[in-house]
Write an enzyme that holds these catalytic residues in place. Structure first.
Site, mmCIF file in Angstrom:
data_model
loop_
_atom_site.group_PDB
_atom_site.id
_atom_site.type_symbol
_atom_site.label_atom_id
_atom_site.label_comp_id
_atom_site.label_asym_id
_atom_site.label_seq_id
_atom_site.Cartn_x
_atom_site.Cartn_y
_atom_site.Cartn_z
ATOM 1 N N LYS A 129 6.841 -2.764 -13.219
ATOM 2 C CA LYS A 129 5.456 -2.739 -14.193
ATOM 3 C C LYS A 129 5.654 -1.993 -15.252
ATOM 4 C CE LYS A 129 2.080 -2.916 -10.318
ATOM 5 N NZ LYS A 129 0.930 -2.347 -9.548
ATOM 6 N N LYS A 220 7.941 -13.147 -5.489
ATOM 7 C CA LYS A 220 6.526 -12.913 -4.732
ATOM 8 C C LYS A 220 5.367 -13.496 -5.327
ATOM 9 C CE LYS A 220 4.509 -8.914 -5.178
ATOM 10 N NZ LYS A 220 4.252 -7.373 -4.976
ATOM 11 N N LYS A 223 -0.686 -11.338 -7.670
ATOM 12 C CA LYS A 223 -1.981 -11.476 -8.621
ATOM 13 C C LYS A 223 -1.644 -11.047 -10.015
ATOM 14 C CE LYS A 223 -3.323 -7.153 -6.197
ATOM 15 N NZ LYS A 223 -4.088 -6.640 -5.075
HETATM 16 P P1 TYM Z 1 -1.680 -4.790 -3.027
HETATM 17 O O1 TYM Z 1 -3.171 -4.443 -3.243
HETATM 18 O O2 TYM Z 1 -0.559 -5.283 -4.140
HETATM 19 O O3 TYM Z 1 -1.597 -5.722 -1.754
HETATM 20 C C1 TYM Z 1 -2.103 -5.733 -0.452
HETATM 21 C C2 TYM Z 1 -1.448 -6.019 0.664
HETATM 22 O O4 TYM Z 1 -0.874 -7.101 0.490
HETATM 23 C C3 TYM Z 1 0.593 -7.257 0.703
HETATM 24 N N1 TYM Z 1 1.023 -8.158 -0.191
HETATM 25 C C4 TYM Z 1 1.828 -9.344 0.226
HETATM 26 N N2 TYM Z 1 2.591 -9.779 1.315
HETATM 27 C C5 TYM Z 1 3.206 -10.780 1.653
HETATM 28 N N3 TYM Z 1 3.450 -11.618 0.618
HETATM 29 C C6 TYM Z 1 2.938 -11.404 -0.606
HETATM 30 N N4 TYM Z 1 3.442 -11.984 -1.615
HETATM 31 C C7 TYM Z 1 2.219 -10.172 -0.849
HETATM 32 N N5 TYM Z 1 1.653 -9.672 -1.847
HETATM 33 C C8 TYM Z 1 0.887 -8.642 -1.279
HETATM 34 C C9 TYM Z 1 1.132 -5.824 0.213
HETATM 35 O O5 TYM Z 1 2.426 -5.548 0.593
HETATM 36 C C10 TYM Z 1 0.049 -5.157 0.741
HETATM 37 O O6 TYM Z 1 0.196 -4.789 2.033
HETATM 38 N N6 TYM Z 1 0.332 -0.005 -3.121
HETATM 39 C C11 TYM Z 1 -0.750 -1.211 -2.425
HETATM 40 C C12 TYM Z 1 -1.974 -0.323 -1.971
HETATM 41 C C13 TYM Z 1 -2.106 0.722 -1.202
HETATM 42 C C14 TYM Z 1 -2.009 1.086 0.276
HETATM 43 C C15 TYM Z 1 -2.324 2.412 0.517
HETATM 44 C C16 TYM Z 1 -1.309 0.125 1.079
HETATM 45 C C17 TYM Z 1 -2.761 1.733 -1.567
HETATM 46 N N7 TYM Z 1 -2.541 2.836 -0.806
HETATM 47 C C18 TYM Z 1 -1.784 2.997 1.610
HETATM 48 C C19 TYM Z 1 -0.973 0.947 2.498
HETATM 49 C C20 TYM Z 1 -1.315 2.164 2.798
HETATM 50 C C21 TYM Z 1 -0.697 -2.309 -3.027
HETATM 51 O O7 TYM Z 1 -0.631 -2.358 -4.377
HETATM 52 O O8 TYM Z 1 -1.212 -3.417 -2.327
#
Ligand code: TYM
Length: 358
Positions: A129, A220, A223
């Site tokens: 990023k 991947k 969004k």
């Molecule tokens: P975020 O908001 O980007 O995504 C939410 C969840 O979706 C999963 N994900 C995917 N899984 C499979 N294929 C994909 N293309 C794909 N894109 C997204 C992500 O792995 C995630 O599980 N850092 C985290 C948010 C967070 C979090 C936490 C997660 C903040 N605190 C505590 C777990 C525990 C994030 O940016 O997810």
């Protein structure tokens, strides 16, 4: 890292103790996407049956990049509505907004002070990023993002004596490194200040851990990075959904076979099909032997539409009653706060902060 796929064990049943699960998702888009759903959210729903569940919409993470306050407010509500529409039950699972529980920021500060600069700098999501935004556009918040995530998780560590001390975190493959850092920080805190945190276990679904972009099947589905044609939104109307699947990039052959290297596009579609229908990939290969990409994509489009249409309809119905959504959030914040406050009481004492007195 152990890949926990076991639900509550029989030992849990014997002691009456239930393992914990926690996860989070950012409200940074107008809809969740197919990758979020298959990589994480479907597991969130399933795990509420066997675990004491805490699920948060991480609005504090969402401000680590430039944002519009009105959009954040709207997206946070849309995020909560989608989670409920997917089947989270606010009576069984604690569904809440991160900023409603200020202990997340407080624990993050303590963990910031346990993390080395080098460790934070090695996080690949930060490197990706920040490379895109350049140093002047990259905030310190983005740099310490994974430490706030560690705090999100560790606040909900079961205390000693609370039965089986297990903390599972259902996420997609892209979160693996952040989970490793969380485990390291848990162990470091415990070594310095005494046994406090349970190192969490990543719960990563085999097969759907990384859903890729429909137009760029080596990247991947994301969004922030995918083009609209590469991403399927949960709240999308059936027409565009079908079109995007029909136009998904595939190779020049005609065979529907799983081959990550030579047929990344078809392999991604096979994974999606298999995960949504619950059919093993070899069976799908047999079913579609000799039938060509067209029929396969048409059938897959139907399955995706059938999966998301009821979720879309329920989401909009839930958004129509904002007072009820707010009630759910107040209830969730109350339940999460109880656990978070107790953990912080212990943490403050362990690190040597003097109590305030009465
Ligand atoms: P975020 O908001 O980007 O995504 C939410 C969840 O979706 C999963 N994900 C995917 N899984 C499979 N294929 C994909 N293309 C794909 N894109 C997204 C992500 O792995 C995630 O599980 N850092 C985290 C948010 C967070 C979090 C936490 C997660 C903040 N605190 C505590 C777990 C525990 C994030 O940016 O997810």
């Amino acid at each position: 890292m152990p890949e926990a796929s076991s639900p509550a064990t029989s030992a849990d049943a014997a002691t009456g103790a239930v393992p914990r699960v926690l996860s989070g998702i950012q409200p940074t888009a107008d809809s969740f996407h197919l990758g979020n759903y298959l990589g994480a959210l479907r597991q969130w729903v399933a795990l509420q049956d066997t675990h004491e569940a805490f699920y948060c919409v991480v609005d504090m993470h969402a401000i680590t990049v430039e944002h519009d306050p009105a959009a954040l407010r709207r997206r946070t509500k849309v995020a909560v509505a989608q989670l409920l529409a997917m089947g989270l039950d606010p009576e069984r699972a604690t569904v809440f907004v991160q900023s409603h529980v200020p202990e997340h920021a407080e624990l993050a500060w303590v963990l910031n002070c346990l993390t080395s600069f080098g460790e934070a700098g090695r996080m690949t999501q930060f490197k990706d990023k920040s490379a895109k935004q350049g140093t002047s556009g990259t905030t310190v918040g983005l740099f310490t993002y994974p430490i706030l995530q560690a705090a999100d998780i560790l606040l909900y560590s079961p205390e000693p004596g609370e039965g089986e001390r297990v903390l599972r975190v259902p996420v997609g493959e892209d979160q693996r490194q952040h989970l490793e850092l969380t485990r390291t920080l848990a162990q470091r805190f415990n070594n310095r200040f005494g046994e406090t945190f349970v190192p969490p276990e990543a719960h990563i679904p085999p097969g759907a851990a990384k859903i890729t972009d429909l137009q760029e099947p080596d990247a991947k589905m994301s969004k922030s990075a995918s083009s609209p044609q590469g991403i399927i939104d949960v709240l999308e109307e059936p027409g565009p959904m079908r079109k995007k699947i029909m136009r998904a990039v595939t190779d020049t052959g005609t065979e529907i076979v799983y081959d990550e290297e030579k047929k990344a596009g078809i392999t991604n579609l096979l994974r999606i099909y298999s995960a949504l229908e619950g059919t093993p990939i070899p069976e799908l290969e047999k079913r579609y032997a000799g039938s060509g990409y067209g029929q396969f994509k048409k059938d897959l489009a139907q399955i995706v539409v059938d999966t998301f249409t009821p979720i879309r309809e329920r989401t909009y119905a839930l958004l129509d009653d904002e007072a009820q959504l707010d009630k759910v959030l107040a209830h969730g914040a109350g339940r999460a706060s109880k656990v978070a406050a107790r953990t912080m009481e212990i943490v403050r004492d362990r690190v040597g902060f003097v109590g305030r007195g009465h």
